[in-house]
Motif scaffolding. Sequence first.
Motif, mmCIF file in Angstrom:
data_model
loop_
_atom_site.group_PDB
_atom_site.id
_atom_site.type_symbol
_atom_site.label_atom_id
_atom_site.label_comp_id
_atom_site.label_asym_id
_atom_site.label_seq_id
_atom_site.Cartn_x
_atom_site.Cartn_y
_atom_site.Cartn_z
ATOM 1 N N GLU A 1 1.834 47.440 21.177
ATOM 2 C CA GLU A 1 0.585 48.186 21.302
ATOM 3 C C GLU A 1 -0.628 47.248 21.298
ATOM 4 O OE1 GLU A 1 -1.727 51.779 18.921
ATOM 5 O OE2 GLU A 1 0.302 51.235 18.361
ATOM 6 N N TYR A 2 -0.473 46.082 20.682
ATOM 7 C CA TYR A 2 -1.591 45.148 20.548
ATOM 8 C C TYR A 2 -1.508 43.962 21.504
ATOM 9 C CZ TYR A 2 -2.699 47.875 16.444
ATOM 10 O OH TYR A 2 -3.027 48.906 15.611
ATOM 11 N N ASN B 1 3.744 43.565 17.906
ATOM 12 C CA ASN B 1 3.563 44.982 18.141
ATOM 13 C C ASN B 1 3.052 45.137 19.574
ATOM 14 O OD1 ASN B 1 2.549 47.600 18.321
ATOM 15 N ND2 ASN B 1 1.970 47.656 16.162
ATOM 16 N N LEU C 1 -9.233 48.465 22.367
ATOM 17 C CA LEU C 1 -8.529 49.466 21.566
ATOM 18 C C LEU C 1 -9.583 50.371 20.951
ATOM 19 C CD1 LEU C 1 -6.008 47.241 19.561
ATOM 20 C CD2 LEU C 1 -5.447 48.753 21.459
ATOM 21 N N ALA D 1 -6.715 53.680 16.854
ATOM 22 C CA ALA D 1 -5.534 52.832 17.090
ATOM 23 C C ALA D 1 -5.526 51.648 16.129
ATOM 24 C CB ALA D 1 -5.511 52.344 18.532
#
Length: 116
Positions: free
Chosen positions: A78-79, A76, A32, A36
């Motif tokens: 995104e993670y 999440n 990442l 972010a």
Amino acid sequence: MLHGNTDVLVTNLQLQKVLFFTLKQALNQQLLNESAIEKTYNQPFEAWRYGPVEREIYEKYKVYGADPITERDTENSEYQVLNSVIFQFLQRDPFELIHISHQEKLWSQHETYLIG
């Protein structure tokens, strides 16, 4: 902490160390980018007696003391890229992570100002 479809019991102490090392590895391995990470984790880690602590997260879960966090949380997406790193650190003894964290620059620069 009960998480998604996988129930993994985590103490606040363990959460703090796993969070610190996971975010560090995410940056080092470019899993990442910094922006972010800062979008979600915008507070600095503090140098505490047992290693780095993100105060807001600590305050949220301190009611559990040394017991595992039992509330269910959401993942999440995104993670998700960090899941393997997280589970890698969850396999390690939290006190080993504390020892390793004491070798970090954050610790050595702020050791005389320890909190907790």
